[in-house]
Design an enzyme around this catalytic site. Structure first.
Site, PDB file in Angstrom:
ATOM      1  N   GLN A  60       1.048  -1.159  -0.171  1.00 50.79           N
ATOM      2  CA  GLN A  60      -0.293   0.130  -0.035  1.00 50.79           C
ATOM      3  C   GLN A  60       0.579   1.724  -0.285  1.00 50.79           C
ATOM      4  O   GLN A  60       1.618   1.586  -1.107  1.00 50.79           O
ATOM      5  CB  GLN A  60      -1.385   0.105   1.138  1.00 50.79           C
ATOM      6  CG  GLN A  60      -2.142   0.705   0.856  1.00 50.79           C
ATOM      7  CD  GLN A  60      -3.680   0.631   1.698  1.00 50.79           C
ATOM      8  OE1 GLN A  60      -3.114  -0.702   2.557  1.00 50.79           O
ATOM      9  NE2 GLN A  60      -4.527   1.523   1.703  1.00 50.79           N
ATOM     10  N   ASP A  61       1.046   2.173   1.463  1.00 52.86           N
ATOM     11  CA  ASP A  61       2.164   2.712   1.071  1.00 52.86           C
ATOM     12  C   ASP A  61       3.317   2.539   2.158  1.00 52.86           C
ATOM     13  O   ASP A  61       3.591   2.360   2.576  1.00 52.86           O
ATOM     14  CB  ASP A  61       1.400   4.291   1.780  1.00 52.86           C
ATOM     15  CG  ASP A  61       0.568   4.482   2.657  1.00 52.86           C
ATOM     16  OD1 ASP A  61       1.206   3.050   3.414  1.00 52.86           O
ATOM     17  OD2 ASP A  61       0.819   5.820   3.766  1.00 52.86           O
ATOM     18  N   PRO A  62       4.756   3.202   1.543  1.00 58.03           N
ATOM     19  CA  PRO A  62       5.900   3.236   2.430  1.00 58.03           C
ATOM     20  C   PRO A  62       5.218   2.869   4.403  1.00 58.03           C
ATOM     21  O   PRO A  62       4.642   3.682   4.932  1.00 58.03           O
ATOM     22  CB  PRO A  62       6.357   3.806   2.233  1.00 58.03           C
ATOM     23  CG  PRO A  62       6.479   4.684   1.368  1.00 58.03           C
ATOM     24  CD  PRO A  62       4.659   4.952   1.010  1.00 58.03           C
TER      25      PRO A  62
END
Length: 222
Positions: A60-62
């Site tokens: 998804q995101d970092p």
């Protein structure tokens, strides 16, 4: 041999892409801490060239903690404790791959070097604020990455864990590619079917059936 530059290089000239980079630059310039560091935002593409991709794992995101994110989904830098989702991936590997031993780190670069594209759908994040850059436009870019893989490659394995990844991969041609889905390895959902999914051995079985070498999932301790 097609490179990422051949396939998606023109994205960098698009207004939406310039807008993403402007927003990231402004965030950094205003004193906000943004992960990963600038030189590591596109690490996934540097480590796994377009023609080398065998497996795509969509994140998804970092990670948004210090020293965690370095441009590969689920991976953390050496010396950083593996986060809970990655520990559940390791837990599944111990059940799925005979002899797998949990390494003392969460650095997944050896997977990337074997053709596992560890692709977050949003490539930057502000420290301590999950999904803070979700509206920047990264999703448009990563949609085009997935579309290019779908159209211009064949016999890839896509591992779609959780609803976000599954939505992202809904247009993948399942006649051309192998798609495995499961709940996300997060502690909130892993027990609902990620643990026991056997995706790692299933991936290797598919690759070998295509005459390709399997992924060596075991990571040496550092």
């Amino acid at each position: 041999m097609k490179t990422w530059k051949d396939v998606i290089g023109t994205e960098k000239t698009q207004p939406y892409f310039k807008h993403i980079l402007d927003q990231v630059h402004q965030a950094r310039a205003s004193g906000k801490i943004v992960y990963p560091p600038p030189q590591e935002v596109f690490s996934a593409f540097q480590l796994t060239e377009f023609e080398a991709v065998k497996v795509v794992i969509i994140g998804q995101d970092p990670y948004h903690g210090p020293n965690q994110a370095h441009g590969l989904a689920f991976s953390v830098k050496p010396g950083v404790v593996p986060p809970p989702s990655l520990m559940n991936m390791y837990k599944e590997l111990t059940q799925d791959i005979e002899g797998f031993q949990i390494p003392n780190h969460g650095y997944l670069v050896p997977w990337a070097e074997q053709g596992v594209l560890l692709l977050n759908t949003v490539l930057t994040v502000e420290q301590g604020k999950a999904h803070s850059h979700a509206s920047f436009g990264w999703e448009t870019f990563t949609d085009r990455v997935i579309a290019a893989l779908n159209a211009q490659r064949e016999k890839l394995v896509f591992l779609l864990w959780g609803s976000h990844a599954q939505k992202k991969g809904q247009f993948i041609d399942r006649q051309k590619h192998c798609v495995f889905t499961a709940p996300h390895p997060s502690p909130l959902s892993a027990h609902r079917g990620f643990l026991g999914c056997r995706h790692f051995s299933k991936t290797n079985a598919y690759l070998m059936a295509q005459g390709l070498s399997p992924i060596q999932w075991q990571l040496a301790s550092l």
